[in-house]
Structures are given as structure tokens and as C-alpha cells.
Design a protein around this motif. Structure first.
Motif, PDB file in Angstrom:
ATOM      1  N   UNK A  47      31.855  15.213 -39.874  1.00  0.00           N
ATOM      2  CA  UNK A  47      31.939  16.570 -40.409  1.00  0.00           C
ATOM      3  C   UNK A  47      33.338  16.802 -40.970  1.00  0.00           C
ATOM      4  N   UNK A  48      33.410  17.493 -42.097  1.00  0.00           N
ATOM      5  CA  UNK A  48      34.704  17.781 -42.715  1.00  0.00           C
ATOM      6  C   UNK A  48      35.442  18.882 -41.974  1.00  0.00           C
ATOM      7  N   UNK A  49      34.726  19.693 -41.213  1.00  0.00           N
ATOM      8  CA  UNK A  49      35.365  20.732 -40.406  1.00  0.00           C
ATOM      9  C   UNK A  49      34.537  20.950 -39.144  1.00  0.00           C
ATOM     10  N   UNK A  50      35.199  21.437 -38.123  1.00  0.00           N
ATOM     11  CA  UNK A  50      34.540  21.632 -36.830  1.00  0.00           C
ATOM     12  C   UNK A  50      33.716  22.916 -36.839  1.00  0.00           C
ATOM     13  N   UNK A  51      32.587  22.861 -36.129  1.00  0.00           N
ATOM     14  CA  UNK A  51      31.683  24.004 -36.065  1.00  0.00           C
ATOM     15  C   UNK A  51      31.944  24.887 -34.852  1.00  0.00           C
ATOM     16  N   UNK A  52      32.909  24.531 -34.020  1.00  0.00           N
ATOM     17  CA  UNK A  52      33.211  25.334 -32.845  1.00  0.00           C
ATOM     18  C   UNK A  52      33.541  24.447 -31.666  1.00  0.00           C
ATOM     19  N   UNK A  53      33.642  25.061 -30.495  1.00  0.00           N
ATOM     20  CA  UNK A  53      33.953  24.312 -29.281  1.00  0.00           C
ATOM     21  C   UNK A  53      32.661  23.936 -28.569  1.00  0.00           C
ATOM     22  N   UNK A  54      32.683  22.773 -27.922  1.00  0.00           N
ATOM     23  CA  UNK A  54      31.469  22.235 -27.307  1.00  0.00           C
ATOM     24  C   UNK A  54      31.759  21.693 -25.923  1.00  0.00           C
ATOM     25  N   UNK A  55      30.907  22.049 -24.970  1.00  0.00           N
ATOM     26  CA  UNK A  55      30.950  21.456 -23.632  1.00  0.00           C
ATOM     27  C   UNK A  55      29.675  20.644 -23.440  1.00  0.00           C
ATOM     28  N   UNK A  56      29.815  19.438 -22.892  1.00  0.00           N
ATOM     29  CA  UNK A  56      28.674  18.556 -22.654  1.00  0.00           C
ATOM     30  C   UNK A  56      28.371  18.557 -21.160  1.00  0.00           C
ATOM     31  N   UNK A  57      27.119  18.826 -20.815  1.00  0.00           N
ATOM     32  CA  UNK A  57      26.706  18.844 -19.416  1.00  0.00           C
ATOM     33  C   UNK A  57      25.580  17.845 -19.209  1.00  0.00           C
ATOM     34  N   UNK A  58      25.634  17.120 -18.104  1.00  0.00           N
ATOM     35  CA  UNK A  58      24.596  16.154 -17.815  1.00  0.00           C
ATOM     36  C   UNK A  58      23.342  16.859 -17.302  1.00  0.00           C
ATOM     37  N   UNK A  59      22.151  16.306 -17.572  1.00  0.00           N
ATOM     38  CA  UNK A  59      20.924  16.909 -17.043  1.00  0.00           C
ATOM     39  C   UNK A  59      20.840  16.738 -15.534  1.00  0.00           C
ATOM     40  N   UNK A  60      20.015  17.539 -14.919  1.00  0.00           N
ATOM     41  CA  UNK A  60      19.945  17.550 -13.457  1.00  0.00           C
ATOM     42  C   UNK A  60      19.150  16.384 -12.888  1.00  0.00           C
ATOM     43  N   UNK A  61      18.267  15.755 -13.697  1.00  0.00           N
ATOM     44  CA  UNK A  61      17.383  14.745 -13.106  1.00  0.00           C
ATOM     45  C   UNK A  61      18.063  13.411 -12.826  1.00  0.00           C
ATOM     46  N   UNK A  62      19.253  13.174 -13.385  1.00  0.00           N
ATOM     47  CA  UNK A  62      20.051  11.961 -13.122  1.00  0.00           C
ATOM     48  C   UNK A  62      19.231  10.675 -13.296  1.00  0.00           C
ATOM     49  N   UNK A  63      18.531  10.571 -14.416  1.00  0.00           N
ATOM     50  CA  UNK A  63      17.678   9.422 -14.687  1.00  0.00           C
ATOM     51  C   UNK A  63      18.461   8.111 -14.786  1.00  0.00           C
ATOM     52  N   UNK A  64      19.754   8.162 -15.082  1.00  0.00           N
ATOM     53  CA  UNK A  64      20.554   6.969 -15.322  1.00  0.00           C
ATOM     54  C   UNK A  64      20.879   6.194 -14.045  1.00  0.00           C
ATOM     55  N   UNK A  65      20.803   6.858 -12.910  1.00  0.00           N
ATOM     56  CA  UNK A  65      21.210   6.202 -11.667  1.00  0.00           C
ATOM     57  C   UNK A  65      20.351   4.984 -11.350  1.00  0.00           C
ATOM     58  N   UNK A  66      19.050   5.038 -11.633  1.00  0.00           N
ATOM     59  CA  UNK A  66      18.179   3.917 -11.363  1.00  0.00           C
ATOM     60  C   UNK A  66      18.454   2.715 -12.245  1.00  0.00           C
ATOM     61  N   UNK A  67      19.181   2.919 -13.341  1.00  0.00           N
ATOM     62  CA  UNK A  67      19.516   1.827 -14.259  1.00  0.00           C
ATOM     63  C   UNK A  67      20.904   1.259 -14.022  1.00  0.00           C
ATOM     64  N   UNK A  68      21.640   1.835 -13.093  1.00  0.00           N
ATOM     65  CA  UNK A  68      23.010   1.398 -12.881  1.00  0.00           C
ATOM     66  C   UNK A  68      23.941   1.835 -13.988  1.00  0.00           C
ATOM     67  N   UNK A  69      23.584   2.894 -14.704  1.00  0.00           N
ATOM     68  CA  UNK A  69      24.401   3.410 -15.795  1.00  0.00           C
ATOM     69  C   UNK A  69      25.202   4.626 -15.333  1.00  0.00           C
ATOM     70  N   UNK A  70      26.262   4.906 -16.063  1.00  0.00           N
ATOM     71  CA  UNK A  70      27.032   6.121 -15.797  1.00  0.00           C
ATOM     72  C   UNK A  70      26.317   7.312 -16.437  1.00  0.00           C
ATOM     73  N   UNK A  71      26.821   8.497 -16.175  1.00  0.00           N
ATOM     74  CA  UNK A  71      26.246   9.694 -16.781  1.00  0.00           C
ATOM     75  C   UNK A  71      26.323   9.596 -18.303  1.00  0.00           C
ATOM     76  N   UNK A  72      25.268  10.011 -19.016  1.00  0.00           N
ATOM     77  CA  UNK A  72      25.290   9.980 -20.482  1.00  0.00           C
ATOM     78  C   UNK A  72      26.277  10.971 -21.079  1.00  0.00           C
ATOM     79  N   UNK A  73      26.840  11.840 -20.246  1.00  0.00           N
ATOM     80  CA  UNK A  73      27.842  12.800 -20.725  1.00  0.00           C
ATOM     81  C   UNK A  73      28.971  12.077 -21.452  1.00  0.00           C
ATOM     82  N   UNK A  74      29.428  10.939 -20.889  1.00  0.00           N
ATOM     83  CA  UNK A  74      30.523  10.198 -21.502  1.00  0.00           C
ATOM     84  C   UNK A  74      30.122   9.618 -22.855  1.00  0.00           C
ATOM     85  N   UNK A  75      28.886   9.136 -22.965  1.00  0.00           N
ATOM     86  CA  UNK A  75      28.394   8.578 -24.227  1.00  0.00           C
ATOM     87  C   UNK A  75      28.406   9.643 -25.316  1.00  0.00           C
TER      88      UNK A  75
END
Length: 319
Positions: A47-75
Motif C-alpha cells: 500500500x502506498x499509504x497506511x489505512x490506520x492502526x491495526x491490532x492482531x489477535x489470535x483466535x480462541x480455538x488455538x488450532x495451531x497447537x496440535x501442529x507444533x506451530x506458534x500462534x498465527x498472530x506472528x505470521x
């Protein structure tokens, strides 16, 4: 001499024909891993300019834990930073540490001139949540719901069936919500499969340097992790296409905050404080500013829809 010349010509023809045949039979070279890396990373929109401020929150179901992955928040944070479409706010571990520093400041333990106090934290205009598509069609046991259902509870098949281990596919979803109005402004799905990943002896598609130091190594070091990353890139690319729906100044264009009266207040017919009294408003009542102002006088509506003007000296933001 004539015979030798004829033989030479014949041999030349055979060699040429043989070369032509061999040239035709050589298959086109497959796209190199380096080229695929560059192409996939280049698919992250900018994007050529920012659309605002953004906070990323992980979902509550924590589906990544069974795969040995970290929270998708970082991705998602890595993708957003590379796109430049939003100013990222930390509402995770970094924010928790920042709050500890603020607690030290409020207790007077920090050095003079530290300039840490109230009113400095930026507000999030939007919240983004990275999740996976819920299908609840796990009959074969080939997806995460079937494999980890016993570990993750009875709803695991419905919650995390968007990722298949055997087929190495991922179906994910990104949603973006307006913090002030709670409107869900956009939702996009993304898909990726093993064929999108240039996995081989040289390592994974995105390479060890992608998102280095930002907690995404569990994704870049495995096939299924990289499949998930590429699915989120797909979803984010579609989401950026929806950004025209977002305001360039979410704070200014959001409805005004409600106010409350500090004492009994007269609501006037016009901005003239000597004009006719429309209604007497009880102390502690909620009022909703229309945005019209004239000096200290604000136009407001009460909870019954009665509209008039009150002095801003007699109201305060509702908490």
C-alpha cells in the motif's frame, strides 16, 4: 573427392537432425526455488499509504497447537509489516511488558524525565483475527480434526478441519473489524497446497530469513507451516483489495462518543443558551452528540431521540 564431400554433407545432415530432435525432446526447465521464493514474496500486496492502526489477535480455538506451530498472530504481523498497509500495534507480550513499565512510572519508581504516562498509547482502529475455515466434514481422519480430536476436545473436527496433513492443504480466513463500531468490515478466505511450496533439499519456499526473529520459524521450517503462510498471504491479498471500504480517518469518521451529564442540565432548542428549554436532563443521563458545535454548546440527542443543545461544561465522556 565427390564421395567424401557427399559423405560429409550426409553426416552434417544427420548431426543437424539429431540435434534438432534432442532439442525438441528437452523439457522446459521448472521454475527454480529462488524464482518461486521471489514470486511468492512478491505476491504480498503493498500500500502506498497506511489505512490506520491495526491490532492482531489470535483466535480462541488455538488450532495451531496440535501442529507444533506458534500462534498465527506472528505470521500475520510479518505479512502486514511487509505490505505497509497498516501501522501495527502490539497487544501481545510486548504490550504486557510495556504495561509493567507504565506501572513503574505511575508508582514513581522511574527516573525523572522518562516521559511515560497516561494518554500516550495509540488506539487500534481495526482488529484482525487469523483463523482457519471450519468445515466439519472429517470422515476420513486425514485432517487435523481427525488426528488431534481426542487431544483437543469434541469440537476439534469442526474447528480445525480447514487444514489437511495428508494432502498438505490449508484453507484459512482473515477478518477485520472496526474497533469503534464493532462492524465486521471484511472477511476473506485463502487457500494453499503443497504444490505451492518449493520444498526440497534446499529447504522451504520462504527461506530461513523470512520473518527472522519474529517467532515464525515453526512455520518456515515445515511444509504444512509454509502451506499455512501462503494461504494467509492469499487471504491477505484479497483483503487488501477490500481496503477501499475502510476510512482513511477511522477516528474522525466514527460516531461521536456518548457523554454523560454531571448535573441536571437544560436542553435548549438552539445553540443560544437563552433559547427555549426543550427538556431538563437528569444528572448521569447518557447523551449522544450529533457532531454539531457552536462555542461551548453541543447538539445532542437523548436516549429517546429528543434533540437539542447543551453546554459542554456540564457533560463529560461516558466511561
Amino acid at each position: 573427392m565427390r564421395l567424401a564431400k557427399a559423405l560429409r554433407c550426409a553426416m552434417s545432415g544427420v548431426v543437424a537432425a539429431s540435434f534438432a530432435v534432442s532439442t525438441i525432446s528437452i523439457p522446459a526447465r521448472a521454475e527454480s526455488v529462488d524464482a518461486k521464493i521471489a514470486r511468492k514474496q512478491g505476491e504480498i500486496p503493498h500500500c502506498s499509504r497506511k489505512k490506520g492502526t491495526l491490532a492482531v489477535y489470535e483466535p480462541q480455538n488455538k488450532w495451531w497447537e496440535g501442529l507444533g506451530l506458534a500462534s498465527p498472530e506472528a505470521v500475520i504481523k510479518v505479512i502486514v509489516m511487509q505490505s505497509g498497509c497498516f501501522t501495527l500495534l502490539d497487544r501481545g507480550k510486548g504490550f504486557d511488558v510495556a504495561q509493567q513499565e507504565r506501572a513503574l512510572a505511575s508508582s514513581g519508581d522511574l527516573q525523572q524525565g522518562s516521559n511515560i504516562g497516561k494518554g500516550q498509547v495509540k488506539a487500534a482502529d481495526y482488529v484482525m483475527v487469523p483463523d482457519i475455515v471450519s468445515k466439519n466434514n472429517n470422515a476420513s481422519g486425514t485432517n487435523i480434526g481427525g488426528i488431534f480430536g481426542g487431544l483437543m476436545g469434541g469440537m476439534a473436527g469442526a474447528i480445525v478441519s480447514g487444514i489437511s496433513i495428508n494432502k498438505k492443504t490449508a484453507d484459512v480466513v482473515l477478518t477485520i473489524t472496526d474497533v469503534r463500531t464493532s462492524e465486521q468490515l471484511a472477511m476473506e478466505q485463502g487457500h494453499s497446497s503443497k504444490t505451492d511450496v518449493g520444498w526440497g533439499a534446499g529447504g522451504g519456499l520462504l527461506g530461513p530469513g523470512w520473518g527472522a526473529g519474529l517467532g515464525v520459524s515453526s512455520y518456515t521450517n515445515s511444509e504444512i507451516g509454509q502451506v499455512v503462510i501462503l494461504a494467509y498471504i492469499d487471504a491477505y491479498t484479497k483483503l487488501v483489495g477490500d481496503l477501499g471500504l475502510l476510512s482513511d480517518n477511522a477516528s474522525a469518521e466514527a460516531p461521536s462518543q456518548a457523554v454523560t451529564t454531571s448535573q441536571v442540565v437544560n436542553m435548549h432548542a438552539t445553540s443560544d443558551p437563552n433559547s427555549r428549554t426543550v427538556k431538563r436532563i437528569a444528572a448521569g443521563a447518557l447523551l449522544y452528540p450529533t457532531g454539531n458545535k457552536d462555542g461551548v454548546m453541543w447538539e445532542v440527542k437523548d436516549e429517546l431521540g429528543v434533540q437539542g443543545w447543551v453546554s459542554s461544561n456540564l457533560i463529560a465522556l461516558a466511561r
